[in-house]
Design a protein around this motif. Structure first.
Motif, PDB file in Angstrom:
ATOM      1  N   PHE A  18       0.823  -1.208   0.152  1.00 57.27           N
ATOM      2  CA  PHE A  18       0.075   0.132   0.005  1.00 57.27           C
ATOM      3  C   PHE A  18       0.809   1.323   0.064  1.00 57.27           C
ATOM      4  O   PHE A  18       0.782   2.039  -0.775  1.00 57.27           O
ATOM      5  CB  PHE A  18      -0.814  -0.210   1.198  1.00 57.27           C
ATOM      6  N   CYS A  19       1.873   1.314   0.969  1.00 57.53           N
ATOM      7  CA  CYS A  19       2.658   2.476   0.913  1.00 57.53           C
ATOM      8  C   CYS A  19       3.531   2.862  -0.379  1.00 57.53           C
ATOM      9  O   CYS A  19       3.945   3.756  -0.835  1.00 57.53           O
ATOM     10  CB  CYS A  19       3.709   2.552   2.332  1.00 57.53           C
ATOM     11  N   TYR A  22       1.301   4.289  -2.951  1.00 66.27           N
ATOM     12  CA  TYR A  22       0.904   5.753  -2.643  1.00 66.27           C
ATOM     13  C   TYR A  22       2.208   6.291  -1.919  1.00 66.27           C
ATOM     14  O   TYR A  22       1.822   7.493  -1.400  1.00 66.27           O
ATOM     15  CB  TYR A  22      -0.416   5.761  -1.493  1.00 66.27           C
ATOM     16  N   GLN A 108      -7.306  -2.049   3.726  1.00 61.88           N
ATOM     17  CA  GLN A 108      -6.782  -1.222   2.500  1.00 61.88           C
ATOM     18  C   GLN A 108      -7.930  -0.490   1.827  1.00 61.88           C
ATOM     19  O   GLN A 108      -7.565   0.878   1.353  1.00 61.88           O
ATOM     20  CB  GLN A 108      -6.174  -2.425   1.500  1.00 61.88           C
ATOM     21  N   ALA A 109      -9.291  -0.808   1.928  1.00 63.45           N
ATOM     22  CA  ALA A 109      -9.972  -0.227   1.205  1.00 63.45           C
ATOM     23  C   ALA A 109     -10.162   1.364   1.615  1.00 63.45           C
ATOM     24  O   ALA A 109     -10.328   2.258   1.139  1.00 63.45           O
ATOM     25  CB  ALA A 109     -11.469  -1.075   0.917  1.00 63.45           C
ATOM     26  N   GLU A 112      -7.281   3.259   1.459  1.00 63.50           N
ATOM     27  CA  GLU A 112      -7.150   4.088   0.116  1.00 63.50           C
ATOM     28  C   GLU A 112      -8.176   5.269  -0.136  1.00 63.50           C
ATOM     29  O   GLU A 112      -7.619   6.352  -0.625  1.00 63.50           O
ATOM     30  CB  GLU A 112      -7.512   3.078  -0.874  1.00 63.50           C
ATOM     31  N   VAL A 115      -6.325   8.092   2.012  1.00 63.01           N
ATOM     32  CA  VAL A 115      -5.024   8.586   1.325  1.00 63.01           C
ATOM     33  C   VAL A 115      -5.559   9.524  -0.078  1.00 63.01           C
ATOM     34  O   VAL A 115      -4.968  10.556  -0.104  1.00 63.01           O
ATOM     35  CB  VAL A 115      -4.037   7.469   0.854  1.00 63.01           C
ATOM     36  N   LEU A 116      -6.586   9.025  -0.638  1.00 57.72           N
ATOM     37  CA  LEU A 116      -6.881   9.698  -1.980  1.00 57.72           C
ATOM     38  C   LEU A 116      -7.717  11.034  -1.482  1.00 57.72           C
ATOM     39  O   LEU A 116      -7.436  12.293  -2.118  1.00 57.72           O
ATOM     40  CB  LEU A 116      -7.996   8.742  -2.769  1.00 57.72           C
TER      41      LEU A 116
END
Length: 138
Positions: A18-19, A22, A108-109, A112, A115-116
């Protein structure tokens, strides 16, 4: 923004992935993490990360104290629901985030989406409500 990274053992690789995905967004912010998770992410991404102790040795409490003093603006804590200590691990951080109005992603969902939103400026309200200096250096 100050972002805390945490992951249960079975989710550490997912946190690294994930990191990595992003890293562009995360590189614009100050990151801290529990020791093992932070080391894995830093080695894979090159992102500077302030390391606290391993979660089992008090890293959760160190991050929890930062949350309690509004020195953390977002927590990404990838939890493993199959972990026998799942409720215990999540309860402490979740309660502190709820008490201090800090966004928390446990998968994770949701991470995300946060972060978005962070990249769009959706969390800039935290800087207005809780102005502060960086609590730690990398």
């Amino acid at each position: 923004m100050n972002i805390a990274l945490m992951a249960d053992d079975n989710k550490k690789d997912l946190m690294v992935q994930f990191c990595t995905a992003y890293a562009g967004v995360l590189s614009q912010h100050t990151l801290c993490a529990t020791n093992i998770t932070g080391r894995m992410v830093a080695e894979a991404t090159g992102l500077p990360i302030h390391l606290f102790m391993a979660r089992i040795h008090g890293g959760s409490e160190q991050i929890g104290a930062r949350i309690a003093y509004n020195e953390i603006d977002m927590v990404l804590f990838f939890c493993d629901p199959g972990n026998p200590r799942y409720a215990e691990n999540l309860s402490y951080i979740s309660r502190l985030c709820d008490q201090n109005n800090i966004p928390l992603a446990t998968n994770q969902a949701t991470a995300e989406m946060l972060v978005l939103g962070l990249s769009r400026g959706d969390l800039d309200w935290r800087d207005i409500m809780y102005p502060k200096t960086k609590p730690f250096t990398t």
